[in-house]
Design a protein around this motif. Structure first.
Motif, PDB file in Angstrom:
ATOM      1  N   ARG A  13       1.528  -8.581   1.493  1.00  0.00           N
ATOM      2  CA  ARG A  13       1.702  -7.162   1.214  1.00  0.00           C
ATOM      3  C   ARG A  13       2.699  -6.503   2.158  1.00  0.00           C
ATOM      4  NH1 ARG A  13      -3.997  -7.286   1.176  1.00  0.00           N
ATOM      5  NH2 ARG A  13      -4.165  -5.762   2.878  1.00  0.00           N
ATOM      6  N   GLN A  34      -6.153  -3.164   8.934  1.00  0.00           N
ATOM      7  CA  GLN A  34      -6.009  -1.716   8.796  1.00  0.00           C
ATOM      8  C   GLN A  34      -4.540  -1.308   8.898  1.00  0.00           C
ATOM      9  OE1 GLN A  34      -8.583   0.557   8.148  1.00  0.00           O
ATOM     10  NE2 GLN A  34      -6.777   1.802   7.695  1.00  0.00           N
ATOM     11  N   ASP A  37      -2.844  -2.093   5.595  1.00  0.00           N
ATOM     12  CA  ASP A  37      -3.229  -1.141   4.552  1.00  0.00           C
ATOM     13  C   ASP A  37      -2.575   0.222   4.776  1.00  0.00           C
ATOM     14  OD1 ASP A  37      -4.759  -3.035   3.290  1.00  0.00           O
ATOM     15  OD2 ASP A  37      -6.657  -2.394   4.224  1.00  0.00           O
ATOM     16  N   ASP A  38      -2.554   0.681   6.037  1.00  0.00           N
ATOM     17  CA  ASP A  38      -1.934   1.974   6.345  1.00  0.00           C
ATOM     18  C   ASP A  38      -0.444   1.954   6.051  1.00  0.00           C
ATOM     19  OD1 ASP A  38      -4.387   2.870   7.142  1.00  0.00           O
ATOM     20  OD2 ASP A  38      -3.979   2.741   9.303  1.00  0.00           O
ATOM     21  N   GLU A  41       0.137   2.129   2.354  1.00  0.00           N
ATOM     22  CA  GLU A  41      -0.154   3.460   1.845  1.00  0.00           C
ATOM     23  C   GLU A  41       0.977   4.434   2.178  1.00  0.00           C
ATOM     24  OE1 GLU A  41      -1.638   6.516  -0.108  1.00  0.00           O
ATOM     25  OE2 GLU A  41      -2.375   4.440  -0.205  1.00  0.00           O
ATOM     26  N   ARG A  42       1.544   4.319   3.374  1.00  0.00           N
ATOM     27  CA  ARG A  42       2.670   5.184   3.737  1.00  0.00           C
ATOM     28  C   ARG A  42       3.855   4.932   2.818  1.00  0.00           C
ATOM     29  NH1 ARG A  42       0.970   4.003   9.049  1.00  0.00           N
ATOM     30  NH2 ARG A  42       2.517   2.345   9.254  1.00  0.00           N
ATOM     31  N   ARG A  44       3.758   3.872  -0.283  1.00  0.00           N
ATOM     32  CA  ARG A  44       3.460   4.457  -1.598  1.00  0.00           C
ATOM     33  C   ARG A  44       3.623   5.979  -1.565  1.00  0.00           C
ATOM     34  NH1 ARG A  44      -0.534   0.246  -1.689  1.00  0.00           N
ATOM     35  NH2 ARG A  44      -2.058   1.620  -0.677  1.00  0.00           N
ATOM     36  N   ALA A  45       3.177   6.606  -0.469  1.00  0.00           N
ATOM     37  CA  ALA A  45       3.276   8.060  -0.359  1.00  0.00           C
ATOM     38  C   ALA A  45       4.731   8.515  -0.316  1.00  0.00           C
ATOM     39  CB  ALA A  45       2.529   8.535   0.890  1.00  0.00           C
ATOM     40  N   GLN A  87      11.372   4.178   1.869  1.00  0.00           N
ATOM     41  CA  GLN A  87      10.225   3.543   2.511  1.00  0.00           C
ATOM     42  C   GLN A  87      10.408   3.425   4.022  1.00  0.00           C
ATOM     43  OE1 GLN A  87       8.565   0.059   0.260  1.00  0.00           O
ATOM     44  NE2 GLN A  87      10.278   0.503  -1.118  1.00  0.00           N
TER      45      GLN A  87
END
Length: 217
Positions: A13, A34, A37-38, A41-42, A44-45, A87
């Motif tokens: 990922r 973590q 995952d963070d 998520e950043r 994607r945001a 990104q």
């Protein structure tokens, strides 16, 4: 204990440059999991923020952009490049600018427009917070919001240097980036006199960016 398959799934990922760093950790523990995952998520945001800016500027859904890009190779490449750049920044102003770039490409989607947008994207991509602060200050030196660069007064380099803790050492790295992209440049030639200031002025391409692509929200 996490299995080798769990670790590989987590690493998959990550972007390539982060896989190397994560590879230094022998086991995917809670902290690394973590972090992964963070980070995802950043990313994607940030892409979502570009999509919102695109829709606001174009009145279209991002799905429409992808459909048009699928039929135009250069626009498709521009979309991919812009999304990759998005990104890598947390700047809301740059993310909004990236959306405006894509909106311009969507509404025109011809080679001449893409030629310009590639230059604009490269300039925005290379600008960070310090560059934007200097750009804003240079843009404020004009007589009015519609004036060309010929009506803009120069700003002394010492005044720009005062905006940063390390002064001239930092500001000239910023100014040279702006000059390389055709955004701003010196109005007075270099001097052997170390006490003589050099005036820097925004150029028309810089005004275009400041008034349209990098405009304040």
């Amino acid at each position: 204990m996490d299995s080798a398959d769990d670790r590989q799934s987590a690493l998959d990922r990550l972007r390539p440059e982060l896989k190397l760093a994560a590879g230094l950790v022998p086991v995917v523990g809670p902290a690394l999991a973590q972090y992964i995952d963070d980070h995802a998520e950043r990313r994607r945001a940030r892409i979502a923020a570009v999509g919102r800016s695109f829709s606001s500027e174009s009145g279209a859904d991002p799905e429409n952009l992808l459909a048009v890009a699928a039929a135009h190779e250069r626009l498709s490449d521009l979309v991919a490049d812009v999304m990759e750049s998005a990104q890598r920044t947390s700047s809301e102003r740059k993310l909004a600018a990236f959306g405006r770039i894509l909106a311009s490409g969507f509404l025109a989607h011809d080679d001449a427009a893409v030629d310009e947008l590639e230059l604009i994207h490269a300039a925005v991509r290379d600008m960070e917070g310090g560059h934007l602060r200097v750009l804003d200050r240079l843009a404020q030196s004009g007589a009015g919001p519609t004036q060309s660069s010929a009506h803009h007064l120069g700003v002394p380099d010492y005044e720009l240097a005062a905006m940063f803790p390390n002064g001239v050492v930092v500001v000239y790295a910023i100014l040279k980036t702006l000059e390389r992209h055709g955004i701003a440049g010196p109005m007075t030639p270099p001097s052997q006199d170390l006490d003589q200031s050099i005036l820097w002025s925004i150029w028309d391409f810089g005004l275009l960016l400041h008034r349209t692509i990098l405009k304040a929200s």
